[in-house]
Design a protein around this motif. Sequence first.
Motif, mmCIF file in Angstrom:
data_model
loop_
_atom_site.group_PDB
_atom_site.id
_atom_site.type_symbol
_atom_site.label_atom_id
_atom_site.label_comp_id
_atom_site.label_asym_id
_atom_site.label_seq_id
_atom_site.Cartn_x
_atom_site.Cartn_y
_atom_site.Cartn_z
ATOM 1 N N UNK A 23 0.807 -1.213 0.000
ATOM 2 C CA UNK A 23 0.000 0.000 0.000
ATOM 3 C C UNK A 23 0.839 1.261 0.000
ATOM 4 N N UNK A 24 0.580 2.163 0.979
ATOM 5 C CA UNK A 24 1.251 3.455 1.029
ATOM 6 C C UNK A 24 2.565 3.417 1.807
ATOM 7 N N UNK A 25 2.963 2.270 2.310
ATOM 8 C CA UNK A 25 4.281 2.155 2.936
ATOM 9 C C UNK A 25 5.354 2.298 1.855
ATOM 10 N N UNK A 26 6.576 2.537 2.284
ATOM 11 C CA UNK A 26 7.575 3.013 1.323
ATOM 12 C C UNK A 26 8.861 2.186 1.293
ATOM 13 N N UNK A 27 8.773 0.873 1.086
ATOM 14 C CA UNK A 27 10.005 0.086 0.979
ATOM 15 C C UNK A 27 10.739 0.381 -0.327
ATOM 16 N N UNK A 28 12.015 0.100 -0.331
ATOM 17 C CA UNK A 28 12.855 0.333 -1.506
ATOM 18 C C UNK A 28 12.710 -0.831 -2.490
ATOM 19 N N UNK A 29 13.307 -0.648 -3.657
ATOM 20 C CA UNK A 29 13.415 -1.744 -4.618
ATOM 21 C C UNK A 29 14.446 -2.766 -4.140
ATOM 22 N N UNK A 30 14.228 -4.020 -4.499
ATOM 23 C CA UNK A 30 15.257 -5.044 -4.336
ATOM 24 C C UNK A 30 16.263 -4.928 -5.481
ATOM 25 N N UNK A 55 5.544 11.140 -15.006
ATOM 26 C CA UNK A 55 4.744 11.244 -13.787
ATOM 27 C C UNK A 55 4.995 10.010 -12.941
ATOM 28 N N UNK A 56 4.986 10.196 -11.637
ATOM 29 C CA UNK A 56 5.140 9.067 -10.730
ATOM 30 C C UNK A 56 4.395 9.365 -9.435
ATOM 31 N N UNK A 57 4.419 8.407 -8.528
ATOM 32 C CA UNK A 57 3.698 8.564 -7.269
ATOM 33 C C UNK A 57 4.594 9.239 -6.238
ATOM 34 N N UNK A 58 4.076 9.365 -5.020
ATOM 35 C CA UNK A 58 4.868 9.927 -3.921
ATOM 36 C C UNK A 58 5.735 8.880 -3.241
ATOM 37 N N UNK A 59 5.736 7.654 -3.751
ATOM 38 C CA UNK A 59 6.432 6.536 -3.110
ATOM 39 C C UNK A 59 7.739 6.224 -3.835
ATOM 40 N N UNK A 60 8.770 5.925 -3.051
ATOM 41 C CA UNK A 60 10.123 5.855 -3.607
ATOM 42 C C UNK A 60 10.306 4.697 -4.581
ATOM 43 N N UNK A 64 12.026 5.621 -7.971
ATOM 44 C CA UNK A 64 13.321 5.030 -8.348
ATOM 45 C C UNK A 64 13.211 4.289 -9.673
ATOM 46 N N UNK A 65 12.099 3.583 -9.873
ATOM 47 C CA UNK A 65 11.870 2.905 -11.151
ATOM 48 C C UNK A 65 11.872 3.908 -12.291
ATOM 49 N N UNK A 66 11.171 5.001 -12.097
ATOM 50 C CA UNK A 66 11.117 6.058 -13.106
ATOM 51 C C UNK A 66 12.518 6.568 -13.420
ATOM 52 N N UNK A 67 13.298 6.859 -12.392
ATOM 53 C CA UNK A 67 14.650 7.386 -12.574
ATOM 54 C C UNK A 67 15.545 6.393 -13.316
ATOM 55 N N UNK A 156 5.212 6.045 -14.176
ATOM 56 C CA UNK A 156 5.737 4.935 -13.369
ATOM 57 C C UNK A 156 4.975 4.926 -12.050
ATOM 58 N N UNK A 157 4.202 3.872 -11.824
ATOM 59 C CA UNK A 157 3.351 3.855 -10.636
ATOM 60 C C UNK A 157 3.223 2.435 -10.100
ATOM 61 N N UNK A 158 2.012 2.004 -9.775
ATOM 62 C CA UNK A 158 1.788 0.791 -8.984
ATOM 63 C C UNK A 158 0.729 -0.088 -9.634
ATOM 64 N N UNK A 159 0.689 -1.341 -9.204
ATOM 65 C CA UNK A 159 -0.239 -2.288 -9.809
ATOM 66 C C UNK A 159 -1.667 -1.786 -9.848
ATOM 67 N N UNK A 160 -2.171 -1.272 -8.722
ATOM 68 C CA UNK A 160 -3.577 -0.890 -8.679
ATOM 69 C C UNK A 160 -3.850 0.502 -9.207
#
Length: 206
Positions: A23-30, A55-60, A64-67, A156-160
């Motif tokens: 959800x809105x928690x902010x773990x990093x990429x593996x 455009x991307x979300x507020x989540x890292x 990071x994926x976008x970058x 770059x965003x999220x599944x949902x």
Amino acid sequence: MDRLLVLVRHGQSEWNLKNLFTGWKDPDLTALGVSEAREGGRKLKELGLTFDVAFTSALSRAQKTCHLILEEIGQPDLPVIADQALNERDYGDLTGLNKDDARARFGEEQVHIWRRSFDIPPPGGESLKDTAERVLPYFRAEILPRVLKGERVLVAAHGNSLRALIMALEHLSGEEIIQRELATGSPIVYRLTQDGEIADKQDLAA
């Protein structure tokens, strides 16, 4: 006129790996997530695609994926607009729980309903319908107009949050979109008509 819209789900996150509701928690990429994002960028580069804005979300994990994608296509300094309107669905009381533990606690059928129904939210969280009601006004106000005037746009965003966009773009029902799986780090390339309809679609999931 090149009305290009590319959607990409973030690469694998640390909580994806642990099978946790994020959800809105902010773990990093593996490390794998970083590789997936870079591979997505390489696929876009092979197609010769570049962008005018991202455009991307507020989540890292999405940022990071976008970058990483922009680095791979040689546009590391492209303007990127981040907004929590594109955040992942809020899983409420499920956030941080292992999905297997959640099934043990709430029952497999109930967790399946929360995950796979369109309009039934988990306690304290959002349904996919709720997520769409957050995402789509932002998309229609801030992103789609730029695509329709000929800008090439990366999201770059999220599944949902991306499911909400795909539902609108492809005119899918709630029942149809909840069945759609999105590969991590793998771009979907849309070219739109002047009316915002899909002229062409390429799913780069290998």
